[in-house]
Motif scaffolding. Structure first.
Motif, short mmCIF file in Angstrom:
data_model
loop_
_atom_site.label_atom_id
_atom_site.label_comp_id
_atom_site.label_asym_id
_atom_site.label_seq_id
_atom_site.Cartn_x
_atom_site.Cartn_y
_atom_site.Cartn_z
N TYR A 37 0.82 -1.22 0.00
CA TYR A 37 0.00 0.00 0.00
C TYR A 37 0.85 1.26 0.00
CZ TYR A 37 -4.49 -2.28 0.23
OH TYR A 37 -5.61 -3.01 -0.09
N LEU A 40 1.35 1.74 -3.61
CA LEU A 40 0.12 2.24 -4.22
C LEU A 40 -0.10 3.71 -3.88
CD1 LEU A 40 -2.25 -0.80 -3.54
CD2 LEU A 40 -1.48 0.01 -5.78
N VAL A 59 -7.64 2.07 -8.37
CA VAL A 59 -7.65 0.64 -8.11
C VAL A 59 -7.82 -0.16 -9.41
CG1 VAL A 59 -10.15 0.45 -7.75
CG2 VAL A 59 -8.60 -1.11 -6.57
N TYR A 62 -4.45 -1.09 -10.54
CA TYR A 62 -3.98 -2.13 -9.61
C TYR A 62 -4.50 -3.49 -10.06
CZ TYR A 62 -3.42 -4.22 -4.89
OH TYR A 62 -3.08 -5.00 -3.81
N GLY A 224 0.79 1.59 -10.09
CA GLY A 224 -0.32 0.79 -9.57
C GLY A 224 -0.29 -0.62 -10.11
N ALA A 227 2.43 -2.72 -8.36
CA ALA A 227 1.97 -3.22 -7.06
C ALA A 227 1.01 -4.38 -7.25
CB ALA A 227 1.30 -2.10 -6.27
N GLY A 228 0.13 -4.29 -8.25
CA GLY A 228 -0.80 -5.38 -8.53
C GLY A 228 -0.09 -6.64 -8.96
N PHE A 243 -10.68 -5.60 -5.99
CA PHE A 243 -10.35 -4.36 -6.68
C PHE A 243 -11.56 -3.45 -6.82
CE2 PHE A 243 -7.73 -7.87 -8.22
CZ PHE A 243 -6.49 -7.45 -7.75
N GLU A 247 -11.14 0.12 -2.32
CA GLU A 247 -9.69 0.13 -2.33
C GLU A 247 -9.17 1.49 -2.79
OE1 GLU A 247 -7.43 -2.22 -1.34
OE2 GLU A 247 -9.18 -3.21 -0.49
N SER A 248 -9.81 2.06 -3.82
CA SER A 248 -9.43 3.41 -4.26
C SER A 248 -9.63 4.42 -3.15
CB SER A 248 -10.26 3.83 -5.48
OG SER A 248 -9.72 3.32 -6.66
#
Length: 342
Positions: A37, A40, A59, A62, A224, A227-228, A243, A247-248
Motif C-alpha cells: 500500500y 500504491l 484501483v 492495480y 499501480g 503493485a498489482g 479491486f 480500495e481506491s
C-alpha cells in the motif's frame, strides 16, 4: 537527523526486521501488506499530489496489473523477467488510454469518469468468465521463482513463506521511492508542480499541460500495475472483489492523511491505515460489530484529522505554492491583465 541518513537507516531496520523474534509469518504478512500500500499510495500521489487531479479509479490499474501477471502465469507460465514489464506496460497503456479523453475534463467530471473506469474493470473481470473465471476467482498462480539457470543450472530459487516476499516487496518499495524522488526533483516534477499550482501560469511559461498530465497518468497507472503484479504473485489468488471502489477510497485516504504531494506522507499514511485496519479487524468482532465497520472508523478518523490538520500530517502543497516566487509573480501579472489565477 540529516535527510541523507534517513533512507540507509530505514533500509537497515527493514532488512533486520524479519530476523527479530517477534517477526512471525503473520507480522511479516501485515508488514508486506503495508509495503504494497505504500507503493500504491506513492503511485496515486502522482495525480492528486503532484498534478492536482482527483483520481477515484486508481484501483482499476492495480487490478489490471494483478490480472495481467496472474493470467500470464496461469495460462502461459511466463518468467518473472517478462511478467513484470508486461504488467507495468499494460497498466501504463491503460492509463494513457483513459487519460487521453478524460484529461480534457476537470474537477468533478474527471473524478466521476475515473470512478467509472474502476467499475468497468471490475465488471470486465467479473463477466469475462472464459478468461478470468469471473466471481470464482483466478487460482493456480505460481509463487515467484528466480530463474538464473542461464548462468548456472542449479540457480533456480522458488519463494516459500513470507520472508522472501517481504524482501522482494521492500526492493519494489525502494525502487518506486527513488523513482518518485527523482521525478519530484526533475524538470517533469517541476512542471507538474506548476500545473498543480496554476495551470494558466504554467501554460504561459510554455508548459504543455495536456502532455505532462498524460505522462503523469501513465506513470501513476504503471506504479499501480507494478503493485498489482507483486500482489498477484504474493497471494497466489485473485478475485474481482479485491479491486472494488473501496480500495481506491482507502488509498486516497492514505495520500490525504499523509499530506498531498508529500512522498513520505503517503508512505506514513499507508502504514497508519493498514496498521489501524489490522487492529480494528481484531477489536471490532469482540465489540459485536462487523468488519465493514472499519470504514466508518476510517471516516471518523479522517473527519477528525481534517478538522485539526486539514492538509494532512505532512502538508506540502501550501508551502510549495506560497513560496514559489515565479507562481506569485505570474499570478500578479495575469490579474493585472484581466486573467484569472485559477
Amino acid at each position: 537527523m540529516p535527510k541523507k541518513f534517513i533512507l540507509p537507516l530505514f533500509l537497515a531496520v527493514a532488512l533486520a526486521f524479519p530476523l527479530l523474534p517477534m517477526s512471525n509469518d503473520y507480522v511479516l504478512h501485515v508488514v508486506t501488506l503495508v509495503v504494497v500500500y505504500m507503493v500504491l499510495a506513492m503511485g496515486l500521489n502522482v495525480l492528486p499530489g503532484f498534478c492536482g487531479l482527483l483520481d477515484l479509479g486508481f484501483v482499476g490499474f492495480y487490478g489490471v496489473g494483478a490480472y495481467t501477471a496472474g493470467l500470464l502465469t496461469v495460462h502461459y507460465g511466463v518468467s518473472l523477467w517478462i511478467m513484470v514489464p508486461a504488467a507495468v506496460l499494460n497498466g501504463a497503456l491503460w492509463g494513457v488510454v483513459l487519460g487521453v479523453p478524460t484529461l480534457r475534463l476537470s474537477g468533478d467530471y474527471f473524478a466521476i469518469v475515473t470512478f467509472g473506469f474502476a467499475e468497468l474493470v471490475v465488471l470486465f473481470l467479473t463477466n469475462e468468465i472464459w478468461l478470468t473465471r469471473g466471481p470464482l476467482g483466478l487460482p493456480g498462480i505460481d509463487p515467484v521463482s528466480v530463474d538464473l539457470s542461464f548462468l548456472n543450472p542449479a540457480w533456480i530459487y522458488e519463494f516459500e513463506g513470507e520472508r522472501p516476499y517481504f524482501y522482494l516487496g521492500l526492493a519494489m518499495l525502494v525502487l518506486v521511492y527513488l523513482t518518485m524522488r527523482r521525478l519530484e526533483d526533475s524538470r517533469l516534477g517541476r512542471a507538474w508542480l506548476a500545473i498543480r499550482e496554476d495551470q494558466l501560469a504554467a501554460a504561459s511559461c510554455g508548459v504543455n499541460i495536456y502532455a505532462y498530465k498524460i505522462i503523469a497518468f501513465g506513470i501513476s497507472a504503471g506504479v499501480g500495475a507494478l503493485a498489482g503484479c507483486f500482489f498477484a504473485r504474493w497471494t497466489l489468488f485473485l478475485s474481482p472483489d479485491m479491486f472494488k471502489f473501496w480500495e481506491s477510497f482507502l488509498i486516497l485516504c492514505m495520500v490525504v492523511l499523509g499530506g498531498l504531494g508529500n512522498i513520505h506522507g503517503a508512505m506514513v499514511g499507508a502504514a497508519i491505515l493498514i496498521a489501524l485496519g489490522e487492529v480494528l479487524r481484531v477489536v471490532l468482532p469482540e465489540l459485536g460489530l462487523p468488519n465493514e465497520a472499519r470504514f466508518l472508523v476510517y471516516g471518523l478518523i479522517m473527519i477528525c484529522i481534517m478538522r485539526f490538520k486539514p492538509k494532512g500530517f505532512f502538508p506540502k502543497i501550501a508551502a510549495a505554492g506560497e513560496s514559489n516566487p515565479l507562481i506569485k509573480r505570474l499570478r500578479a501579472q495575469l490579474e493585472q491583465h484581466g486573467g484569472t489565477a485559477r
